[in-house]
Design a protein around this motif. Structure first.
Motif, PDB file in Angstrom:
ATOM      1  N   ALA A   9     -23.926 -11.622  21.502  1.00 38.06           N
ATOM      2  CA  ALA A   9     -23.461 -10.629  22.462  1.00 38.06           C
ATOM      3  C   ALA A   9     -22.617 -11.144  24.079  1.00 38.06           C
ATOM      4  CB  ALA A   9     -24.884  -9.512  23.378  1.00 38.06           C
ATOM      5  N   SER A  10     -22.925 -12.725  24.010  1.00 43.63           N
ATOM      6  CA  SER A  10     -22.145 -13.480  24.667  1.00 43.63           C
ATOM      7  C   SER A  10     -21.173 -14.568  23.935  1.00 43.63           C
ATOM      8  CB  SER A  10     -23.413 -14.132  25.439  1.00 43.63           C
ATOM      9  OG  SER A  10     -24.324 -13.722  26.124  1.00 43.63           O
ATOM     10  N   ASP A  11     -20.501 -13.953  23.327  1.00 45.88           N
ATOM     11  CA  ASP A  11     -19.223 -14.920  22.584  1.00 45.88           C
ATOM     12  C   ASP A  11     -20.158 -15.442  21.626  1.00 45.88           C
ATOM     13  OD1 ASP A  11     -17.761 -12.368  22.330  1.00 45.88           O
ATOM     14  OD2 ASP A  11     -17.119 -13.211  25.004  1.00 45.88           O
ATOM     15  N   GLU A  12     -21.775 -15.847  21.759  1.00 44.39           N
ATOM     16  CA  GLU A  12     -21.225 -17.943  21.229  1.00 44.39           C
ATOM     17  C   GLU A  12     -22.490 -17.390  19.732  1.00 44.39           C
ATOM     18  OE1 GLU A  12     -23.670 -18.380  24.724  1.00 44.39           O
ATOM     19  OE2 GLU A  12     -25.272 -17.644  24.293  1.00 44.39           O
ATOM     20  N   PHE A  13     -23.302 -18.527  18.717  1.00 47.43           N
ATOM     21  CA  PHE A  13     -23.149 -18.115  17.428  1.00 47.43           C
ATOM     22  C   PHE A  13     -25.245 -17.751  17.732  1.00 47.43           C
ATOM     23  CE2 PHE A  13     -23.392 -23.448  18.042  1.00 47.43           C
ATOM     24  CZ  PHE A  13     -24.690 -23.137  17.582  1.00 47.43           C
ATOM     25  N   LYS A  14     -25.646 -17.437  16.994  1.00 42.04           N
ATOM     26  CA  LYS A  14     -26.746 -16.375  17.210  1.00 42.04           C
ATOM     27  C   LYS A  14     -27.990 -17.869  17.108  1.00 42.04           C
ATOM     28  CE  LYS A  14     -28.591 -12.926  15.603  1.00 42.04           C
ATOM     29  NZ  LYS A  14     -28.851 -12.069  14.391  1.00 42.04           N
ATOM     30  N   GLY A  15     -28.635 -18.661  18.150  1.00 40.45           N
ATOM     31  CA  GLY A  15     -29.678 -19.523  17.772  1.00 40.45           C
ATOM     32  C   GLY A  15     -30.208 -19.851  17.551  1.00 40.45           C
ATOM     33  N   LEU A  16     -31.471 -20.563  17.299  1.00 40.71           N
ATOM     34  CA  LEU A  16     -32.725 -20.253  16.737  1.00 40.71           C
ATOM     35  C   LEU A  16     -33.764 -19.309  17.125  1.00 40.71           C
ATOM     36  CD1 LEU A  16     -33.906 -23.552  16.094  1.00 40.71           C
ATOM     37  CD2 LEU A  16     -32.515 -22.596  14.579  1.00 40.71           C
ATOM     38  N   LYS A  17     -33.876 -19.125  17.949  1.00 38.14           N
ATOM     39  CA  LYS A  17     -35.081 -18.165  18.897  1.00 38.14           C
ATOM     40  C   LYS A  17     -34.479 -16.353  18.641  1.00 38.14           C
ATOM     41  CE  LYS A  17     -36.450 -16.459  23.488  1.00 38.14           C
ATOM     42  NZ  LYS A  17     -36.200 -16.382  24.953  1.00 38.14           N
ATOM     43  N   LEU A  18     -33.419 -16.523  18.685  1.00 40.49           N
ATOM     44  CA  LEU A  18     -32.629 -15.059  17.739  1.00 40.49           C
ATOM     45  C   LEU A  18     -32.602 -14.749  16.492  1.00 40.49           C
ATOM     46  CD1 LEU A  18     -30.033 -13.640  19.739  1.00 40.49           C
ATOM     47  CD2 LEU A  18     -32.537 -13.214  20.258  1.00 40.49           C
ATOM     48  N   ARG A  19     -33.101 -16.043  15.503  1.00 39.49           N
ATOM     49  CA  ARG A  19     -32.584 -16.312  14.295  1.00 39.49           C
ATOM     50  C   ARG A  19     -33.680 -16.256  13.612  1.00 39.49           C
ATOM     51  NH1 ARG A  19     -28.298 -17.370  11.836  1.00 39.49           N
ATOM     52  NH2 ARG A  19     -26.344 -17.866  12.934  1.00 39.49           N
ATOM     53  N   VAL A  20     -35.465 -16.597  14.553  1.00 39.52           N
ATOM     54  CA  VAL A  20     -36.932 -16.677  14.386  1.00 39.52           C
ATOM     55  C   VAL A  20     -36.914 -15.484  15.200  1.00 39.52           C
ATOM     56  CG1 VAL A  20     -39.185 -17.063  14.026  1.00 39.52           C
ATOM     57  CG2 VAL A  20     -36.833 -18.975  14.537  1.00 39.52           C
ATOM     58  N   ASP A  21     -36.930 -14.578  15.750  1.00 38.91           N
ATOM     59  CA  ASP A  21     -37.018 -13.182  15.658  1.00 38.91           C
ATOM     60  C   ASP A  21     -36.911 -11.837  14.211  1.00 38.91           C
ATOM     61  OD1 ASP A  21     -38.102 -13.949  18.328  1.00 38.91           O
ATOM     62  OD2 ASP A  21     -36.100 -12.811  19.263  1.00 38.91           O
ATOM     63  N   ASP A  22     -35.565 -12.294  13.898  1.00 36.06           N
ATOM     64  CA  ASP A  22     -34.643 -11.492  12.825  1.00 36.06           C
ATOM     65  C   ASP A  22     -35.949 -11.602  11.447  1.00 36.06           C
ATOM     66  OD1 ASP A  22     -32.953 -10.652  14.451  1.00 36.06           O
ATOM     67  OD2 ASP A  22     -31.115 -12.049  13.769  1.00 36.06           O
ATOM     68  N   ILE A  23     -36.673 -12.773  10.590  1.00 38.36           N
ATOM     69  CA  ILE A  23     -36.571 -13.246  10.167  1.00 38.36           C
ATOM     70  C   ILE A  23     -37.896 -12.183   9.827  1.00 38.36           C
ATOM     71  CG2 ILE A  23     -35.357 -14.903   9.059  1.00 38.36           C
ATOM     72  CD1 ILE A  23     -37.367 -17.228   9.862  1.00 38.36           C
ATOM     73  N   ASN A  24     -38.546 -13.290  11.514  1.00 38.47           N
ATOM     74  CA  ASN A  24     -40.415 -12.078  11.639  1.00 38.47           C
ATOM     75  C   ASN A  24     -39.878 -10.558  11.154  1.00 38.47           C
ATOM     76  OD1 ASN A  24     -42.966 -12.391  12.548  1.00 38.47           O
ATOM     77  ND2 ASN A  24     -42.100 -11.306  14.577  1.00 38.47           N
ATOM     78  N   ALA A  25     -38.949  -9.443  12.323  1.00 41.77           N
ATOM     79  CA  ALA A  25     -39.240  -8.311  11.762  1.00 41.77           C
ATOM     80  C   ALA A  25     -38.213  -7.789  10.828  1.00 41.77           C
ATOM     81  CB  ALA A  25     -37.778  -8.090  12.779  1.00 41.77           C
ATOM     82  N   GLU A  26     -38.115  -9.129   9.793  1.00 44.38           N
ATOM     83  CA  GLU A  26     -37.912  -8.682   8.088  1.00 44.38           C
ATOM     84  C   GLU A  26     -38.581  -8.949   7.317  1.00 44.38           C
ATOM     85  OE1 GLU A  26     -35.234 -11.176   6.660  1.00 44.38           O
ATOM     86  OE2 GLU A  26     -32.998 -10.177   8.054  1.00 44.38           O
ATOM     87  N   GLY A  27     -40.122  -9.218   7.753  1.00 42.56           N
ATOM     88  CA  GLY A  27     -41.750  -9.625   7.281  1.00 42.56           C
ATOM     89  C   GLY A  27     -42.025 -11.330   7.182  1.00 42.56           C
ATOM     90  N   PHE A  28     -41.350 -11.473   7.551  1.00 44.57           N
ATOM     91  CA  PHE A  28     -41.288 -12.963   7.684  1.00 44.57           C
ATOM     92  C   PHE A  28     -42.652 -14.004   8.129  1.00 44.57           C
ATOM     93  CE2 PHE A  28     -37.911 -12.719   4.892  1.00 44.57           C
ATOM     94  CZ  PHE A  28     -38.529 -13.141   3.389  1.00 44.57           C
ATOM     95  N   THR A  29     -43.243 -12.931   8.296  1.00 39.41           N
ATOM     96  CA  THR A  29     -44.270 -13.078   9.412  1.00 39.41           C
ATOM     97  C   THR A  29     -44.857 -14.304   9.522  1.00 39.41           C
ATOM     98  OG1 THR A  29     -46.221 -12.735   8.285  1.00 39.41           O
ATOM     99  CG2 THR A  29     -44.272 -11.535   9.701  1.00 39.41           C
ATOM    100  N   SER A  30     -44.817 -15.299   8.702  1.00 42.35           N
ATOM    101  CA  SER A  30     -45.652 -16.627   8.974  1.00 42.35           C
ATOM    102  C   SER A  30     -44.510 -17.884   9.507  1.00 42.35           C
ATOM    103  CB  SER A  30     -45.409 -17.199   6.847  1.00 42.35           C
ATOM    104  OG  SER A  30     -44.747 -17.523   6.352  1.00 42.35           O
ATOM    105  N   GLN A  31     -43.401 -17.244   9.882  1.00 43.92           N
ATOM    106  CA  GLN A  31     -42.346 -17.812  10.735  1.00 43.92           C
ATOM    107  C   GLN A  31     -42.551 -17.879  11.509  1.00 43.92           C
ATOM    108  OE1 GLN A  31     -42.566 -18.864   7.048  1.00 43.92           O
ATOM    109  NE2 GLN A  31     -40.854 -20.613   8.425  1.00 43.92           N
TER     110      GLN A  31
END
Length: 323
Positions: A127-149
């Protein structure tokens, strides 16, 4: 063939690019390790691992059951990163400094870009015209069901820091081991944290006789855990704000922090995407004002295909305090 920025700098015949790249690398352990895949597109389709195919045993003259692994298609984008370095022609011609004015500004530019890249690597938001960092990527995979991450580090006793006593130190080490185990092959390439956390980890390791070291590409000492690099991701370019703060509240406290685990690998784990390698151009004296100008530009993003290539351990209190 994908290569790191360090490898590209070594084979490049461009001295100016080499100067910028070396100072860039000196301020970013992230860039010393990550490989960059080059293609011209500004967005790239990534096949993200979902489920593996089912394999089986069969009897003589019997057939196998067909099974196909499943992937999820997603798009990773690249973003334009860089700036212009202007030096007044009069200052550039002056010879009253040991280091020329243009070289000084180039070195400072490389340092600023490294500081910004390190920050976006953790906190980047498209949203700030920069690539997605680790913080949001982990949030994404946790929301997808990979809660062990997404692991709650907490503490053995609420309100106590990881250095409070032997029980808390051992509890922290168990959680750190769990973080590493959550990564594919149970072996991340690096663990990223802030300076306070790194000092607390060092203190814990000394007391438990676990402290070991390695060297980076500049022969500087780096702490390790089970041969995994422990990296202080550092501060922002304001020279004071931590990229990973000590004021997180995810585990119920107000003075918590996190450690991120990463495993690198092109098309398989986490890797860099670039339109072309880092570009540094000396544009000479510009026509609109009396300055010499360099332009540094890099069109970059991250590729991430395996959800078990990254993880976050949160809720850590990096001291021995008790509330």
């Amino acid at each position: 063939m994908a290569m790191t920025l360090a490898e590209y700098s070594k084979i490049s015949k461009d001295n100016l690019l080499g100067f910028i790249a070396d100072h860039f690398l000196m301020e970013s352990n992230v860039l010393q390790m990550i490989t960059w895949q080059t293609n011209k597109q500004l967005s790239v389709g990534i096949a993200s691992l979902d489920t593996l195919p089912t394999v089986s045993w069969r009897k003589i003259n019997a057939a196998y059951s067909e099974s196909t692994g499943k992937t999820k298609q997603k798009t990773e984008s690249k973003y334009i990163f860089g700036h212009d370095i202007d030096v007044d022609v009069v200052i550039a011609k002056a010879s009253d400094t040991i280091e020329g004015a243009r070289q000084l500004q180039r070195r400072m530019s490389a340092k600023a870009m490294a500081f910004e890249f390190n920050d976006v690597f953790i906190n980047g938001d498209p949203a700030s015209d920069e690539f997605k960092g680790l913080k949001l990527r982990v949030d994404d995979i946790n929301a997808e069901g990979f809660t062990s991450q997404y692991i709650d580090g907490g503490s053995a006793t609420q309100g106590r820091g990881m250095l409070y006593d032997t029980t808390e130190r051992q509890y922290f080490l168990d959680k750190l081991n769990l973080l590493c185990h959550s990564i594919s092959e149970h072996k991340p390439d690096a663990l990223f944290m802030n300076s306070k956390m790194l000092l607390a980890v060092e203190s814990c390791f000394r007391r438990e006789n676990l402290l070991s070291t390695a060297k980076d590409m500049f022969d500087r000492e780096i702490r390790t855990f089970k041969n995994i690099l422990l990296i202080d991701i550092g501060i922002k370019d304001d020279q004071s704000t931590e990229r990973i703060t000590n004021t997180e509240t995810l585990s119920g406290g107000s003075d918590e922090t996190s450690i991120y685990a990463v495993k690198y690998g092109e098309n398989e784990y986490l890797w860099g995407l670039q339109q072309e390698p880092l570009q540094v151009r000396d544009l000479g004296e510009v026509q609109t004002k009396p300055v010499y100008r360099d332009r540094v530009e890099w069109v970059v993003g991250l590729g991430h295909s395996n959800p078990r290539s990254i993880a976050r351990l949160y809720g850590l209190v990096a001291d021995g305090g008790a509330s």
